[in-house]
Design a protein around this motif. Structure first.
Motif, PDB file in Angstrom:
ATOM      1  N   GLN A  45       0.838  -1.212   0.000  1.00 27.09           N
ATOM      2  CA  GLN A  45       0.000   0.000   0.000  1.00 27.09           C
ATOM      3  C   GLN A  45       0.867   1.255   0.000  1.00 27.09           C
ATOM      4  O   GLN A  45       0.722   2.131  -0.843  1.00 27.09           O
ATOM      5  N   TYR A  46       1.785   1.339   0.963  1.00 30.74           N
ATOM      6  CA  TYR A  46       2.587   2.552   1.112  1.00 30.74           C
ATOM      7  C   TYR A  46       3.704   2.655   0.069  1.00 30.74           C
ATOM      8  O   TYR A  46       4.053   3.754  -0.348  1.00 30.74           O
ATOM      9  N   ILE A  49       1.054   1.500  -4.111  1.00 31.02           N
ATOM     10  CA  ILE A  49      -0.232   2.138  -4.415  1.00 31.02           C
ATOM     11  C   ILE A  49      -0.161   3.652  -4.232  1.00 31.02           C
ATOM     12  O   ILE A  49      -0.567   4.415  -5.105  1.00 31.02           O
ATOM     13  N   ASP A  50       0.351   4.099  -3.111  1.00 33.52           N
ATOM     14  CA  ASP A  50       0.341   5.526  -2.790  1.00 33.52           C
ATOM     15  C   ASP A  50       1.190   6.365  -3.740  1.00 33.52           C
ATOM     16  O   ASP A  50       0.939   7.550  -3.913  1.00 33.52           O
ATOM     17  N   SER A  51       2.203   5.763  -4.353  1.00 31.93           N
ATOM     18  CA  SER A  51       3.108   6.540  -5.202  1.00 31.93           C
ATOM     19  C   SER A  51       2.943   6.251  -6.685  1.00 31.93           C
ATOM     20  O   SER A  51       3.724   6.728  -7.502  1.00 31.93           O
ATOM     21  N   THR A  57      -1.014   2.052 -11.367  1.00 32.77           N
ATOM     22  CA  THR A  57      -2.119   1.686 -10.488  1.00 32.77           C
ATOM     23  C   THR A  57      -2.916   0.531 -11.071  1.00 32.77           C
ATOM     24  O   THR A  57      -3.294  -0.392 -10.343  1.00 32.77           O
ATOM     25  N   LEU A  85      -6.751  -0.771   5.422  1.00 37.80           N
ATOM     26  CA  LEU A  85      -5.864   0.243   4.851  1.00 37.80           C
ATOM     27  C   LEU A  85      -5.920   0.252   3.332  1.00 37.80           C
ATOM     28  O   LEU A  85      -5.948   1.319   2.708  1.00 37.80           O
ATOM     29  N   LEU A  86      -5.942  -0.924   2.720  1.00 35.41           N
ATOM     30  CA  LEU A  86      -5.983  -0.978   1.262  1.00 35.41           C
ATOM     31  C   LEU A  86      -7.332  -0.492   0.731  1.00 35.41           C
ATOM     32  O   LEU A  86      -7.392   0.191  -0.293  1.00 35.41           O
ATOM     33  N   HIS A  88      -9.183   1.852   2.021  1.00 35.75           N
ATOM     34  CA  HIS A  88      -9.116   3.311   2.033  1.00 35.75           C
ATOM     35  C   HIS A  88      -8.096   3.824   1.017  1.00 35.75           C
ATOM     36  O   HIS A  88      -8.289   4.883   0.420  1.00 35.75           O
ATOM     37  N   GLY A  89      -7.030   3.064   0.817  1.00 35.91           N
ATOM     38  CA  GLY A  89      -5.989   3.486  -0.120  1.00 35.91           C
ATOM     39  C   GLY A  89      -6.423   3.484  -1.570  1.00 35.91           C
ATOM     40  O   GLY A  89      -5.910   4.268  -2.371  1.00 35.91           O
ATOM     41  N   ILE A  90      -7.368   2.621  -1.930  1.00 34.92           N
ATOM     42  CA  ILE A  90      -7.802   2.558  -3.338  1.00 34.92           C
ATOM     43  C   ILE A  90      -9.211   3.109  -3.539  1.00 34.92           C
ATOM     44  O   ILE A  90      -9.722   3.094  -4.656  1.00 34.92           O
ATOM     45  N   HIS A  91      -9.851   3.587  -2.492  1.00 32.13           N
ATOM     46  CA  HIS A  91     -11.246   4.034  -2.604  1.00 32.13           C
ATOM     47  C   HIS A  91     -11.422   5.058  -3.727  1.00 32.13           C
ATOM     48  O   HIS A  91     -12.322   4.925  -4.557  1.00 32.13           O
TER      49      HIS A  91
END
Length: 129
Positions: A45-46, A49-51, A57, A85-86, A88-91
């Motif tokens: 995730q960190y 996904i986030d970057s 993506t 967490l994932l 919320h990370g991809i919502h």
């Protein structure tokens, strides 16, 4: 980085905070394998996904989709911090996908729809159709 102060101790970073919270609520899995998978998915995730840009993506979502083939949660038989967490990370990315895009990720879509039914887990985020 996120931080949490509990008593006189300050925890900085997602994994230290989750490790502390896991002593109160079982969030990191119940077996060694589940715990390793949770940490792997949180790092994914960190770190990925986030970057990621839009093209990256899509590849990352495909990886999640493939992993979820035949299973309900990312790391075992129960909801863990990795799922929360994932989710919320991809919502935002998932909400912006077309129906045709979502059809390419059937396992991911099933997982996402299942998790979003829990209003507490969703924490004010909109339902995505």
């Amino acid at each position: 980085d996120p931080c949490l102060t509990a008593g006189k101790v300050k925890y900085e970073g997602a994994l230290p905070i989750l490790t502390y919270l896991d002593t109160k609520y079982s969030m990191l899995g119940s077996t060694l394998l589940e715990r390793a998978l949770v940490k792997q998915w949180i790092s994914f995730q960190y770190g990925c996904i986030d970057s990621a840009d839009k093209k990256e993506t899509e590849g990352h979502l495909r990886r999640i989709n493939d992993h979820l083939n035949g299973i309900s949660y990312l790391a075992g038989d129960n909801l863990t911090a990795a799922d929360v967490l994932l989710f919320h990370g991809i919502h935002k990315q998932y909400a912006e996908m077309t129906y045709q895009d979502k059809d390419k990720f059937l396992n991911l879509s099933r997982w996402f729809r299942h998790l979003q039914q829990d209003a507490k887990l969703r924490r004010g985020k909109s339902l995505v159709t």
